[in-house]
Design a protein around this motif. Structure first.
Motif, PDB file in Angstrom:
ATOM      1  N   ALA A   1       0.679  -0.947  -0.129  1.00 52.67           N
ATOM      2  CA  ALA A   1       0.090   0.056  -0.012  1.00 52.67           C
ATOM      3  C   ALA A   1       0.870   1.203  -0.146  1.00 52.67           C
ATOM      4  O   ALA A   1       0.465   2.242  -0.565  1.00 52.67           O
ATOM      5  N   LYS A   2       2.042   1.341   0.627  1.00 51.96           N
ATOM      6  CA  LYS A   2       2.941   2.346   0.603  1.00 51.96           C
ATOM      7  C   LYS A   2       3.512   2.667  -0.672  1.00 51.96           C
ATOM      8  O   LYS A   2       3.506   3.669  -1.129  1.00 51.96           O
ATOM      9  N   GLU A   3       3.873   1.564  -1.549  1.00 58.14           N
ATOM     10  CA  GLU A   3       4.385   1.742  -2.668  1.00 58.14           C
ATOM     11  C   GLU A   3       3.196   2.404  -3.831  1.00 58.14           C
ATOM     12  O   GLU A   3       3.628   3.288  -4.477  1.00 58.14           O
ATOM     13  N   GLU A   4       2.000   1.797  -3.561  1.00 52.42           N
ATOM     14  CA  GLU A   4       1.217   2.414  -4.181  1.00 52.42           C
ATOM     15  C   GLU A   4       0.762   4.016  -4.175  1.00 52.42           C
ATOM     16  O   GLU A   4       0.364   4.676  -4.943  1.00 52.42           O
ATOM     17  N   LYS A   5       0.763   4.409  -2.707  1.00 51.37           N
ATOM     18  CA  LYS A   5       0.526   5.761  -2.248  1.00 51.37           C
ATOM     19  C   LYS A   5       1.577   6.649  -2.689  1.00 51.37           C
ATOM     20  O   LYS A   5       1.291   7.852  -3.239  1.00 51.37           O
ATOM     21  N   LEU A   6       2.740   6.020  -2.642  1.00 53.46           N
ATOM     22  CA  LEU A   6       4.001   6.783  -3.174  1.00 53.46           C
ATOM     23  C   LEU A   6       3.929   7.127  -4.538  1.00 53.46           C
ATOM     24  O   LEU A   6       4.472   8.134  -5.097  1.00 53.46           O
ATOM     25  N   GLU A   7       3.402   6.029  -5.478  1.00 52.49           N
ATOM     26  CA  GLU A   7       3.331   6.194  -6.982  1.00 52.49           C
ATOM     27  C   GLU A   7       2.551   7.235  -7.099  1.00 52.49           C
ATOM     28  O   GLU A   7       3.072   8.137  -8.117  1.00 52.49           O
ATOM     29  N   ALA A   8       1.456   7.470  -6.454  1.00 50.77           N
ATOM     30  CA  ALA A   8       0.705   8.655  -6.565  1.00 50.77           C
ATOM     31  C   ALA A   8       1.234  10.017  -6.166  1.00 50.77           C
ATOM     32  O   ALA A   8       0.912  10.929  -6.890  1.00 50.77           O
ATOM     33  N   LEU A   9       2.083   9.970  -5.068  1.00 49.99           N
ATOM     34  CA  LEU A   9       2.581  11.129  -4.882  1.00 49.99           C
ATOM     35  C   LEU A   9       3.616  11.914  -5.423  1.00 49.99           C
ATOM     36  O   LEU A   9       3.853  12.601  -5.413  1.00 49.99           O
ATOM     37  N   ASP A  10       4.447  10.834  -6.253  1.00 46.69           N
ATOM     38  CA  ASP A  10       5.637  11.098  -6.852  1.00 46.69           C
ATOM     39  C   ASP A  10       5.228  11.994  -8.290  1.00 46.69           C
ATOM     40  O   ASP A  10       5.639  11.328  -9.200  1.00 46.69           O
ATOM     41  N   TYR A  11       4.958  13.182  -8.008  1.00 47.98           N
ATOM     42  CA  TYR A  11       4.807  13.911  -9.600  1.00 47.98           C
ATOM     43  C   TYR A  11       6.031  14.172 -10.092  1.00 47.98           C
ATOM     44  O   TYR A  11       6.023  14.354 -11.294  1.00 47.98           O
ATOM     45  N   THR A  12       7.103  14.442  -9.576  1.00 51.00           N
ATOM     46  CA  THR A  12       8.383  14.514 -10.014  1.00 51.00           C
ATOM     47  C   THR A  12       8.759  13.422 -11.120  1.00 51.00           C
ATOM     48  O   THR A  12       9.612  13.791 -11.760  1.00 51.00           O
ATOM     49  N   ALA A  13       8.372  12.270 -10.895  1.00 50.49           N
ATOM     50  CA  ALA A  13       8.670  11.256 -11.954  1.00 50.49           C
ATOM     51  C   ALA A  13       7.991  11.441 -13.105  1.00 50.49           C
ATOM     52  O   ALA A  13       8.430  10.651 -14.228  1.00 50.49           O
ATOM     53  N   ALA A  32      16.095  14.534 -12.397  1.00 50.90           N
ATOM     54  CA  ALA A  32      14.686  14.656 -11.751  1.00 50.90           C
ATOM     55  C   ALA A  32      14.623  16.028 -10.982  1.00 50.90           C
ATOM     56  O   ALA A  32      15.900  16.630 -10.677  1.00 50.90           O
ATOM     57  N   PRO A  33      13.652  16.525 -10.991  1.00 49.04           N
ATOM     58  CA  PRO A  33      13.600  17.959  -9.916  1.00 49.04           C
ATOM     59  C   PRO A  33      14.407  17.765  -8.717  1.00 49.04           C
ATOM     60  O   PRO A  33      13.859  16.924  -7.941  1.00 49.04           O
ATOM     61  N   GLY A  34      15.423  18.365  -8.640  1.00 49.54           N
ATOM     62  CA  GLY A  34      15.972  18.353  -7.421  1.00 49.54           C
ATOM     63  C   GLY A  34      17.250  17.433  -7.603  1.00 49.54           C
ATOM     64  O   GLY A  34      18.093  17.389  -6.429  1.00 49.54           O
ATOM     65  N   PHE A  35      17.541  16.752  -8.485  1.00 50.76           N
ATOM     66  CA  PHE A  35      18.562  15.899  -8.722  1.00 50.76           C
ATOM     67  C   PHE A  35      19.157  15.919 -10.138  1.00 50.76           C
ATOM     68  O   PHE A  35      18.458  15.864 -11.124  1.00 50.76           O
ATOM     69  N   HIS A  36      20.530  15.721 -10.054  1.00 50.93           N
ATOM     70  CA  HIS A  36      21.269  15.510 -11.554  1.00 50.93           C
ATOM     71  C   HIS A  36      22.445  14.505 -11.142  1.00 50.93           C
ATOM     72  O   HIS A  36      23.314  14.684 -10.299  1.00 50.93           O
ATOM     73  N   ALA A  37      22.687  13.490 -11.921  1.00 48.77           N
ATOM     74  CA  ALA A  37      23.847  12.708 -11.938  1.00 48.77           C
ATOM     75  C   ALA A  37      24.176  12.296 -13.141  1.00 48.77           C
ATOM     76  O   ALA A  37      23.537  12.202 -14.427  1.00 48.77           O
ATOM     77  N   LEU A  38      25.496  12.199 -13.646  1.00 44.96           N
ATOM     78  CA  LEU A  38      26.255  11.822 -14.649  1.00 44.96           C
ATOM     79  C   LEU A  38      27.641  11.448 -14.454  1.00 44.96           C
ATOM     80  O   LEU A  38      27.973  11.403 -13.426  1.00 44.96           O
ATOM     81  N   GLU A  39      28.309  10.986 -15.617  1.00 43.22           N
ATOM     82  CA  GLU A  39      29.530  10.707 -15.508  1.00 43.22           C
ATOM     83  C   GLU A  39      30.328  11.550 -16.303  1.00 43.22           C
ATOM     84  O   GLU A  39      30.378  11.631 -17.493  1.00 43.22           O
ATOM     85  N   LEU A  40      31.656  12.137 -15.837  1.00 38.53           N
ATOM     86  CA  LEU A  40      32.694  12.765 -16.508  1.00 38.53           C
ATOM     87  C   LEU A  40      33.707  11.534 -16.886  1.00 38.53           C
ATOM     88  O   LEU A  40      34.610  10.920 -16.454  1.00 38.53           O
ATOM     89  N   GLU A  41      33.472  11.514 -18.529  1.00 40.71           N
ATOM     90  CA  GLU A  41      34.144  10.565 -19.187  1.00 40.71           C
ATOM     91  C   GLU A  41      35.724  10.591 -19.041  1.00 40.71           C
ATOM     92  O   GLU A  41      36.482   9.689 -18.993  1.00 40.71           O
TER      93      GLU A  41
END
Length: 772
Positions: free
Chosen positions: A30-42, A136-145
């Motif tokens: 139930a937590k996962e379903e609720k969080l799926e609904a809450l995560d608009y950033t996704a 994602a809003p609030g996050f960025h990740a990448l690799e410097l080759e």
């Protein structure tokens, strides 16, 4: 460690945090379903239109309106075509400020060897691949080759948090690129000093630009979770390199910024980000974004339509930046000398509102006024107080402040409709008389209306004296060039609308004489309407119409538009405008033909602002890539053809605001949330032709693209309820609204009032593929 593991860890921690708050007693599934609904950033697609973006367009590792806008930069020269540009495969640094006419504090993690140390200060760029990138809003990740460094970024409002995973058995460091062209301005006089084993402080000055006339210094404080082995300065570049004593699994670096002092930069860190919990910071950033994005929930539509909607909403909430410290100190550059101002504090020592850096509110009457006024009244109130703080400091309400100072960006008194709308919606209730007097000053000689775009030292370019004495602004201005956008026909129409909005506030406050005066001035648009040609047309100071006039010639007496687009810029008096054209039927036919032609070019002048003057696009009669004609689909509504508003607004959505790729998005000039807001409103089927500036503002109803849209009304301003727009017989082909009911009561005229919406309830729209 793989890059996706870093990202996965951050997201998981964010979900756990939300679960603890919202779903503590639920079982795991139930937590996962609720969080799926809450995560608009996704659902947000941050790379939308990044092939065409400008310096302040993209900001990944940031909070809503945050002072820190931490993102990678692939292009660094100029306000346009800079910042994160999708097609450029080279990282040139990670800078903390992506704001209107402002930039600063660029850093680059590097590996250091005996070989590269000799040239690393001016040769440190690195390739990267989008295949190894997560955003994602609030996050960025990448690799410097080039260095095999895995970078992850997040932030609080005023602090950037970096996480670096360096390759084993190599010396690691961070280059501070403090003396460089960076976006809209040069960064100069950069300084960095070591304070302790793991702390540094510094500052760098942003040189003035054509638009921001004074320099501004940004101060910063740096804290690391590992000790510094050495701090070295390169005399040629003036830049700095720090190296670490011993490698650790993850190097974390906090960079707090301030426009007032290094002490306040350090305090911003201590208050906002005292610990080293990277994943928790990501989670809190996601929570902040979800809190705002989640005020609107949608049902129906395709997955792409939903993702584009929340991406539009994300853009509506970024670009404009906080400039005050957590303790309320802020830079005031409005006077002859720089000073540090202090915002008023509440009983807990927290600023009562934030102070902002902001592009112009030019075009906000059809975008931010409505979206913020309905969904984010708390944000709208803060901006009004900030604008009035500038008035208190410098004597004028700004139309686009940067660096704590006026920029005179664009034209007119564009803040007037924004503030009047906030008052008419009950968001601003106190001190209305001093607010009115401040706005009135802007509309009179000595005010901001008489300054042309970027006219810092003179007051002739806006032609206000001619507008007052002759009833129009001539083209050209007889005195010559004193700024930008000295296009008399557009200025006349813009001033007339803004005068009408000020008249509404004068009426509310019983200033009858002022009401009549500004209402009379609001009719001045008639003086640039040429009945013979049927178009708005520039005239010179002697009252002679421009010869060989072509209404499709771009910027021919009109600001960032042509005469065909601009003719409809009379949002306060469209019925009278139609009368000048020979009646509503002729006006409707004229505009409908413009839309038919514009559809062949997808309603935009190319896919970027730079293409608007291209011969292929410049003659388009309706352009939804720039502000001057973005209201035109709803002109039909005001002239009684609700069906044509529904038909053409849905066409515009499909052609101009439905793409979801780096190559497309806003097709022109996304000025800090204006076009994102417009897209959201059109997709919800709500609009306000006059910017919501009349008493008890009216919302015109269009053609929503979703089955159901629910707005959580803010209980501090409106009822603790929801306003729901629900459609019956929803489909992509059913664009027409044949019946409207609010709380089961039939509504005529396809409109709803502010007083009804804010009580909450359900607006039911019966859809069809045919008109009534």
């Amino acid at each position: 460690m793989k890059l996706y593991h870093i990202f996965k860890s951050s997201i998981c921690m964010g979900l756990v945090f939300l679960a603890l708050v919202a779903c503590k007693k639920e079982n795991a599934s139930a937590k996962e379903e609720k969080l799926e609904a809450l995560d608009y950033t996704a659902k947000v697609y941050p790379q939308l239109d990044t092939e065409n973006s400008r310096w302040f367009f993209f900001s990944s590792a940031s909070r809503p309106f945050g002072m820190v806008n931490l993102s990678p930069d692939t292009q660094i020269g100029g306000a346009w075509g800079s910042g994160y540009r999708y097609k450029t495969d080279t990282i040139k640094g990670f800078s903390h400020i992506h704001a209107w006419q402002m930039s600063g504090v660029s850093v680059m993690p590097v590996t250091v060897s005996a070989t590269n140390k000799a040239y690393i200060y001016n040769d440190f760029y690195s390739k990267f691949s989008h295949s190894n990138e997560q955003i994602a809003p609030g996050f960025h990740a990448l690799e410097l080759e080039r260095y095999n460094i895995k970078v992850a970024l997040t932030s609080s409002k005023r602090v950037g948090l970096h996480q670096y995973v360096f390759p084993e058995n190599e010396d690691a460091g961070v280059l501070f690129n403090l003396n460089t062209i960076l976006g809209p301005c040069k960064n100069v006089a950069g300084q960095l000093e070591q304070i302790s084993d793991n702390e540094l402080s510094g500052n760098v000055t942003m040189e003035p630009t054509h638009r921001r006339p004074k320099p501004l210094t940004v101060y910063f404080s740096v804290k690391l979770n590992t000790d510094i082995a050495a701090l070295e300065k390169d005399d040629t570049t003036g830049n700095y390199l720090i190296t670490f004593k011993k490698p650790i699994d993850k190097v974390l670096m906090k960079v707090g910024i301030s426009y007032t002092s290094t002490e306040n930069a350090k305090n911003n860190i201590e208050v906002e980000l005292p610990g080293w919990d990277f994943e928790g910071t990501v989670a809190r950033s996601k929570e902040a974004w979800n809190h705002l994005l989640g005020r609107i929930t949608i049902k129906g539509g395709s997955e792409q339509e939903q993702r584009r909607f929340y991406t539009d909403l994300w853009h509506a909430l970024q670009g404009r930046r906080i400039i005050n410290d957590v303790n309320g100190a802020y830079p005031d550059n409005t006077g002859a000398t720089f000073r540090i101002g202090q915002l008023p504090l509440d009983l807990n020592g927290v600023p009562k509102f934030n102070h902002f850096n902001s592009d112009s509110f030019w075009g906000a009457q059809w975008t931010l006024n409505t979206l913020w006024g309905l969904v984010y009244p708390d944000i709208m109130e803060e901006f009004v107080h900030s604008l009035m703080q500038y008035h208190q400091d410098g004597g004028l309400v700004p139309r686009g402040p940067s660096g704590g100072n006026y920029t005179y960006v664009m034209t007119g008194a564009s803040s007037t409709p924004f503030i009047v709308s906030a008052i008419q919606k009950g968001i601003i209730k106190n001190d209305l008389e001093p607010i009115y007097q401040a706005l009135k000053k802007n509309h009179m000689p000595g005010g901001i209306m008489e300054k042309a775009g970027y006219e810092h030292k003179t007051t002739l370019g806006g032609g206000l004296k001619y507008y007052i004495n002759k009833g129009y602004v001539p083209y050209p201005i007889p005195e010559g060039d004193f700024g930008g956008h000295q296009d008399g026909a557009s200025l006349t129409m813009e001033y007339a609308y803004q005068d009408w909005t000020l008249a509404q506030l004068a009426k509310k406050l019983n200033h009858t004489e002022d009401y009549n005066y500004f209402l009379k001035r609001s009719k001045n648009y008639k003086n640039v309407f040429d009945k013979e040609s049927g178009w708005m047309r520039p005239k010179n100071v002697d009252g002679i119409w421009k010869k060989n006039y072509d209404p499709y010639e771009s910027e021919n007496g009109f600001i960032e538009a042509n005469g065909a687009q601009s003719t409809w810029f009379v949002p306060h008096d469209l019925q009278v405008l139609a009368g000048l054209m020979g009646g509503a039927d002729k006006a409707i036919e004229k505009l409908n033909n413009q839309f038919i032609t514009a559809e062949t070019l997808n309603f935009t002048a190319g896919n970027s602002h730079a293409q608007e003057l291209h011969p292929e696009y410049r003659r388009i009669p309706v352009n939804y890539g720039n502000q001057p004609s973005i209201q035109t689909a709803f002109v039909f509504h005001k002239l009684g053809r609700f069906d044509l508003t529904q038909y053409w607004s849905r066409k515009v959505i499909n052609k101009a605001f439905s793409g979801l790729s780096p190559a497309t998005g806003y097709n022109g000039d996304e000025d800090q949330g204006l076009m994102g807001s417009l897209a959201v409103l059109m997709k919800m089927g709500l609009f306000q032709m006059n910017g919501g500036t009349e008493n008890n503002p009216e919302y015109q109803i269009g053609s929503p693209v979703f089955e159901e849209i629910t707005i959580q009304l803010h209980p501090d301003y409106y009822s603790n309820n929801t306003f729901k727009i629900k459609t019956k017989n929803h489909s992509t082909s059913n664009v027409y609204v044949n019946k409207v009911a609010f709380n089961k009561q039939v509504i005529k005229g396809y409109k709803i009032l502010q007083s009804d919406i804010v009580k909450g309830g359900e607006l039911l729209l019966e859809m069809s593929d045919k008109t009534n």
